[in-house]
Design a protein around this motif. Structure first.
Motif, PDB file in Angstrom:
ATOM      1  N   ILE A  30       1.296 -11.206  -5.427  1.00  4.30           N
ATOM      2  CA  ILE A  30       0.082 -10.696  -6.102  1.00  4.30           C
ATOM      3  C   ILE A  30      -0.659  -9.739  -5.189  1.00  4.30           C
ATOM      4  CG2 ILE A  30      -2.202 -11.357  -6.894  1.00  4.30           C
ATOM      5  CD1 ILE A  30      -1.050 -13.712  -8.234  1.00  4.30           C
ATOM      6  N   PHE A  33       1.171  -6.560  -5.008  1.00  4.73           N
ATOM      7  CA  PHE A  33       1.071  -5.840  -6.277  1.00  4.73           C
ATOM      8  C   PHE A  33      -0.266  -5.121  -6.412  1.00  4.73           C
ATOM      9  CE2 PHE A  33       0.077  -5.630 -10.792  1.00  4.73           C
ATOM     10  CZ  PHE A  33       1.187  -4.949 -11.244  1.00  4.73           C
ATOM     11  N   LEU A  34      -1.324  -5.799  -5.951  1.00  8.46           N
ATOM     12  CA  LEU A  34      -2.651  -5.203  -6.120  1.00  8.46           C
ATOM     13  C   LEU A  34      -2.931  -4.117  -5.091  1.00  8.46           C
ATOM     14  CD1 LEU A  34      -4.905  -8.266  -6.993  1.00  8.46           C
ATOM     15  CD2 LEU A  34      -3.921  -6.582  -8.524  1.00  8.46           C
ATOM     16  N   THR A  35      -2.396  -4.250  -3.918  1.00  8.94           N
ATOM     17  CA  THR A  35      -2.851  -3.354  -2.850  1.00  8.94           C
ATOM     18  C   THR A  35      -1.885  -2.227  -2.526  1.00  8.94           C
ATOM     19  OG1 THR A  35      -1.929  -4.893  -1.267  1.00  8.94           O
ATOM     20  CG2 THR A  35      -4.276  -5.068  -1.722  1.00  8.94           C
ATOM     21  N   ILE A  42       5.437  -2.120  -4.886  1.00  7.73           N
ATOM     22  CA  ILE A  42       4.972  -2.900  -6.029  1.00  7.73           C
ATOM     23  C   ILE A  42       6.150  -3.624  -6.653  1.00  7.73           C
ATOM     24  CG2 ILE A  42       4.027  -2.723  -8.357  1.00  7.73           C
ATOM     25  CD1 ILE A  42       2.316  -0.390  -7.311  1.00  7.73           C
ATOM     26  N   VAL A 105       1.301   5.543  -6.854  1.00  9.17           N
ATOM     27  CA  VAL A 105       0.695   5.316  -8.175  1.00  9.17           C
ATOM     28  C   VAL A 105      -0.552   6.145  -8.388  1.00  9.17           C
ATOM     29  CG1 VAL A 105       1.518   3.106  -9.000  1.00  9.17           C
ATOM     30  CG2 VAL A 105      -0.203   3.176  -7.207  1.00  9.17           C
ATOM     31  N   LYS A 112      -3.447  11.751 -17.957  1.00  7.64           N
ATOM     32  CA  LYS A 112      -4.877  11.473 -18.110  1.00  7.64           C
ATOM     33  C   LYS A 112      -5.635  12.779 -18.357  1.00  7.64           C
ATOM     34  CE  LYS A 112      -8.008   8.713 -15.510  1.00  7.64           C
ATOM     35  NZ  LYS A 112      -8.217   8.165 -14.169  1.00  7.64           N
TER      36      LYS A 112
ATOM     37  N   SER B 609      -9.130   3.205 -16.415  1.00  6.60           N
ATOM     38  CA  SER B 609      -8.671   4.191 -15.454  1.00  6.60           C
ATOM     39  C   SER B 609      -7.221   4.550 -15.677  1.00  6.60           C
ATOM     40  CB  SER B 609      -8.836   3.647 -14.049  1.00  6.60           C
ATOM     41  OG  SER B 609      -8.049   2.477 -13.937  1.00  6.60           O
ATOM     42  N   GLN B 611      -5.002   2.817 -14.272  1.00  4.45           N
ATOM     43  CA  GLN B 611      -4.348   2.216 -13.104  1.00  4.45           C
ATOM     44  C   GLN B 611      -4.050   0.749 -13.400  1.00  4.45           C
ATOM     45  OE1 GLN B 611      -3.592   3.967 -10.532  1.00  4.45           O
ATOM     46  NE2 GLN B 611      -4.916   5.773 -10.651  1.00  4.45           N
ATOM     47  N   VAL B 612      -2.747   0.443 -13.556  1.00  8.81           N
ATOM     48  CA  VAL B 612      -2.357  -0.923 -13.924  1.00  8.81           C
ATOM     49  C   VAL B 612      -2.790  -1.921 -12.859  1.00  8.81           C
ATOM     50  CG1 VAL B 612      -0.446  -2.372 -14.605  1.00  8.81           C
ATOM     51  CG2 VAL B 612      -0.409   0.056 -15.107  1.00  8.81           C
ATOM     52  N   GLN B 613      -2.795  -1.461 -11.623  1.00  6.78           N
ATOM     53  CA  GLN B 613      -3.178  -2.381 -10.544  1.00  6.78           C
ATOM     54  C   GLN B 613      -4.608  -2.853 -10.700  1.00  6.78           C
ATOM     55  OE1 GLN B 613      -1.819   0.421  -7.583  1.00  6.78           O
ATOM     56  NE2 GLN B 613      -0.657  -1.273  -6.651  1.00  6.78           N
ATOM     57  N   ALA B 616      -4.721  -5.391 -13.344  1.00  8.84           N
ATOM     58  CA  ALA B 616      -4.165  -6.657 -12.869  1.00  8.84           C
ATOM     59  C   ALA B 616      -5.173  -7.384 -11.991  1.00  8.84           C
ATOM     60  CB  ALA B 616      -2.882  -6.395 -12.093  1.00  8.84           C
ATOM     61  N   TYR B 617      -5.907  -6.592 -11.198  1.00  7.72           N
ATOM     62  CA  TYR B 617      -6.915  -7.180 -10.321  1.00  7.72           C
ATOM     63  C   TYR B 617      -7.995  -7.880 -11.151  1.00  7.72           C
ATOM     64  CZ  TYR B 617     -10.480  -7.385  -6.702  1.00  7.72           C
ATOM     65  OH  TYR B 617     -11.449  -7.803  -5.850  1.00  7.72           O
ATOM     66  N   LEU B 620      -6.641 -10.925 -12.754  1.00  8.94           N
ATOM     67  CA  LEU B 620      -6.515 -12.022 -11.790  1.00  8.94           C
ATOM     68  C   LEU B 620      -7.853 -12.699 -11.568  1.00  8.94           C
ATOM     69  CD1 LEU B 620      -4.621 -13.426  -9.777  1.00  8.94           C
ATOM     70  CD2 LEU B 620      -5.498 -11.835  -8.058  1.00  8.94           C
TER      71      LEU B 620
END
Lengths: 113, 633
Positions: A30, A33-35, A42, A105, A112, B609, B611-613, B616-617, B620
């Motif tokens: 996790i 994945f987040l950072t 990822i 990413v 967009k 945004s 941004q999938v991350q 997810a954050y 979570l």
């Protein structure tokens, strides 16, 4: 601690140890994945999480229903699916790289605005 | 008499076709289509008139025929609007008048409007006008009449503004539309009040004057008058707007900005008498239940007539003179209706009004077409650019003279007969009214001959090129209308159109007739002395009575008064605060809502945004929060 070590040495690994490992793997996944910014990192984080789940299947099967094999089979399924998924993901990432010359990413915002 | 529907359908078709093809066909084709259609419906109207008037009568009276009456809009059982055709003496007479004049104007326009831009448009509008006017006169109910009334208004607007590149024409078109529309508001309210109480729009029921229908409305009073009086007065306001009665006359002189044949058709012969027709149509109600309103109409008509006649004496634009003369003559018709009683000799006024409507339509359109012919030759509307034209334009000269004699009431021309009937009806009503109207008739003779002499006699003005007689397309209508003007007076009108649909023999009151003829001849003689050769007398008179002269040539400042009321009072005190309210409160609210939405969306736009991350954050965190809640609460 001494107990745990004795158990390890004697070949009796307690369930907490397996679950602890799985938790560490899962949350590392996790976190990653987040950072992480790179798509590859990822993807690796996702694999970590999947593996943590697979470990859980095996462990619970082993401790709750010894002699049965469903959990093991399911883990094999999970590994197979993870392999496929990785293959697809890598293919996508390569295509993205070819188009954008980047796998960050943050840079993937062409659609967009 | 089913074929009368064709009289309505054909001009409508002609309008649609000519309007659709616009300039794809050559002007000649468009003109021919318009004229041929008019020719056909003119023939049909004549045939209808012949058939109608030769039908056997029921108990000595003409029947009212309704060949069509279709339910067009149904709201409730009570409230439904029909469209249909009602044939009775006045609508038949109007059919004849409208188709004849319209036909003549169509022929005339072939010459007059040749080489104009928008020739097809002009013909399609003429057809539209003819259609609406015919629909108006054959209306079976008051609502149908109102619908066509508005259609007539809009076609008048379109035709006045035909030269839409000319600012004055545009302004005149708007003025005509707004003023008449304003008056039509009164008409609409009147219709609603009347039909609210009587529960019907139908002319047949309304004009039967059945007491059962009217008890409710007569019994209810409002501010000292019965509601019926109010309704009928309001309906008359609509008629006054279209017929240019004081104080709503201001649009008609300006409407002369339109092409001259249009003035002849709409602003002399047909549309402007719609008000007279309306009063005539509802005459049984006026005379039975609201004589006070009818008398009011008489006084309004008399005042308008006098007022317009005085102004006509000092105008220098020949079309303006004719416009004021039209207002004055419509005043005559209104007076005649106003002083009339019902039935037999009592109904002289009614008969005279319709008679005058008929003859006036013929000679006034002749005058306008003659004026158009002069304008075509001289390229100016101003009297002092003319003079001495009789040598160059013999046909126009003679026909114009005939029309002038007719409108001045000189026997044996048609105007004499109708005007004489009006005068004797006025004398029967009250000597004062009779004398007033006789004097106005003298004024009419005076200003018409002032006009005539200024155009055809007097000092010759230098022209850029020698004026010449108009060609056949323009001369033929003049001759035709002049012929009608000469002989129309001998029509035994009392046998056709009377207030009670029965036969009535016109008998001439010799004293009235001789007085009016003598005075008319005197006025003409005066005009001859003053204007036949250029003299200084008119100028001297103008300086002697400079106050009156200036006031009259400014049309007694009625336009200025309107402008003052609208621009200074209404615009400043009503419109401006309303505009402020609209701009700041209404628009402000809307703009505020929009601005708030925009502000909020700018603020929350970051949430999505892509941004999938990030998602997810948040996911979570949410999961954690819910887990904690489940665990500890």
């Amino acid at each position: 601690m001494g107990d745990l070590l004795t158990n390890f040495l004697s070949g009796h690994v307690p369930i907490e140890a397996y679950l602890g490992l799985s938790i560490i793997m899962f949350f590392s996944g996790i976190y990653g994945f987040l950072t992480r910014k790179s798509l590859l990192m990822i993807l690796i984080s996702i694999e970590l999480m999947l593996n943590a789940a697979d470990i859980n299947f095996v462990v619970f099967n082993r401790y709750l229903y010894p002699g049965h094999l469903e959990g093991f089979y399911f883990t094999l399924f999970g590994i197979a699916i993870a392999a496929c998924e990785t293959a697809v993901a890598i293919a996508i990432i390569i295509n993205i790289y070819r188009n954008m010359s980047s796998v960050e990413v943050g840079n993937l915002d062409e659609m967009k605005n | 008499m089913q074929y009368t529907l064709l009289i309505l359908i054909l001009p409508l078709l002609s309008f649609i076709i000519l309007g659709l093809v616009d300039s794809k066909w050559s002007p000649k084709v468009a003109g021919t289509i318009g004229t041929v259609v008019l020719g056909i419906i003119t023939a049909l109207s004549y045939y209808a008139a012949w058939e109608y008037f030769s039908m056997p009568r029921v108990a000595g009276a003409y029947e009212k025929l309704i060949p069509y009456n279709i339910e067009w809009l149904r709201f409730t059982d009570l409230l439904h609007i029909n469209l249909g055709i009602l044939l009775d003496p006045i609508s038949i007479m109007m059919l004849v008048v409208i188709t004849t004049v319209s036909f003549m104007v169509n022929i005339y326009s072939l010459g007059y409007m040749a080489n104009e831009k928008g020739f097809e448009r002009y013909y399609s509008f003429l057809s539209l006008f003819t259609f609406s006017m015919l629909g108006l006169v054959v209306a079976t109910n008051i609502f149908q009449m109102y619908i066509f009334w508005e259609l007539v208004g809009v076609s008048s607007y379109l035709l006045i503004g035909f030269y839409y590149t000319k600012p004055t024409a545009v302004a005149a078109a708007k003025k005509a539309f707004i003023v008449t529309r304003f008056a039509d508001l009164g008409f609409l309210i009147g219709i609603l009040v009347l039909s609210f109480y009587t529960k019907t729009f139908d002319f047949g029921i309304l004009t039967s004057c059945n007491p059962a229908v009217f008890t409710g409305i007569v019994g209810t009073t409002f501010m000292g008058f019965s509601v019926l009086s109010w309704a009928m007065a309001l309906i008359f306001i609509g008629g006054a707007g279209k017929s240019a009665m004081f104080p709503l006359q201001i649009w008609l002189p300006d409407a002369m900005e339109g092409p001259t044949p249009v003035s002849a058709l709409i602003h002399a012969a047909t549309m402007v008498v719609a008000g007279v027709f309306l009063v005539a149509r509802l005459f049984p109600i006026y005379v039975t239940y609201t004589p006070e309103v009818l008398h009011g109409i008489a006084y309004v008509g008399a005042f308008t007539s006098l007022f317009a006649a005085v102004i006509a004496c000092v105008q220098t634009d020949i079309k303006r003179v004719l416009a004021f003369s039209t207002i004055s003559q419509i005043g005559f018709m209104m007076v005649a209706l106003g002083v009339s009683g019902n039935g037999g000799t009592e109904g002289t006024g009614y008969m005279a009004s319709m008679f005058h409507l008929f003859t006036h339509a013929m000679f006034k359109s002749l005058l306008f077409l003659g004026a158009g012919s002069v304008i075509h030759a001289v390229h100016s509307n101003e009297m002092n650019h003319m003079g001495g034209l009789r040598k160059y334009m013999p046909v126009t000269n003679w026909t114009f003279l005939i029309a002038c004699l007719a409108i001045s009431g000189i026997p044996p021309f048609s105007g004499f007969f109708s005007k004489d009937e009006i005068l004797s009806a006025c004398y029967e009503f009250s000597p004062f009214m009779g004398v007033t109207m006789t004097l106005i008739a003298c004024l009419t003779a005076f200003y018409m001959f002032r006009l005539y002499y200024s155009i055809f006699w007097g000092k010759e003005h230098k022209h850029e090129h020698t004026p010449k007689e108009s060609h056949f397309a323009m001369a033929f209508p003049l001759v035709f209308l002049a012929t009608v003007t000469v002989f129309a007076g001998w029509i035994p009108f009392g046998h056709f159109v009377t207030s009670d649909l029965k036969n009535y023999d016109i008998h001439m009151d010799l004293s009235v007739a001789s007085i009016s003829v003598i005075l008319g001849v005197c006025s003409i003689a005066l005009a001859t002395i003053l204007y036949r050769k250029e003299t200084t007398v008119p100028k001297k008179l103008a300086t002697t009575f400079s106050g009156l002269y200036i006031a009259a040539s400014h049309r007694f400042y009625i336009d200025e008064a309107y402008l003052f009321i609208t621009k200074k009072i209404i615009f400043n005190n009503v419109s401006k605060p309303l505009a402020w309210f609209d701009r700041h409160i209404v628009d402000g609210t809307m703009n505020g809502m929009a601005a708030t939405t925009q502000w909020v969306s700018l603020k929350i736009k970051g949430f999505q945004s892509g941004q999938v991350q990030q998602y997810a954050y948040v996911f979570l965190l949410g999961t954690l929060v819910i887990t904690l809640l489940v665990l500890f609460i």
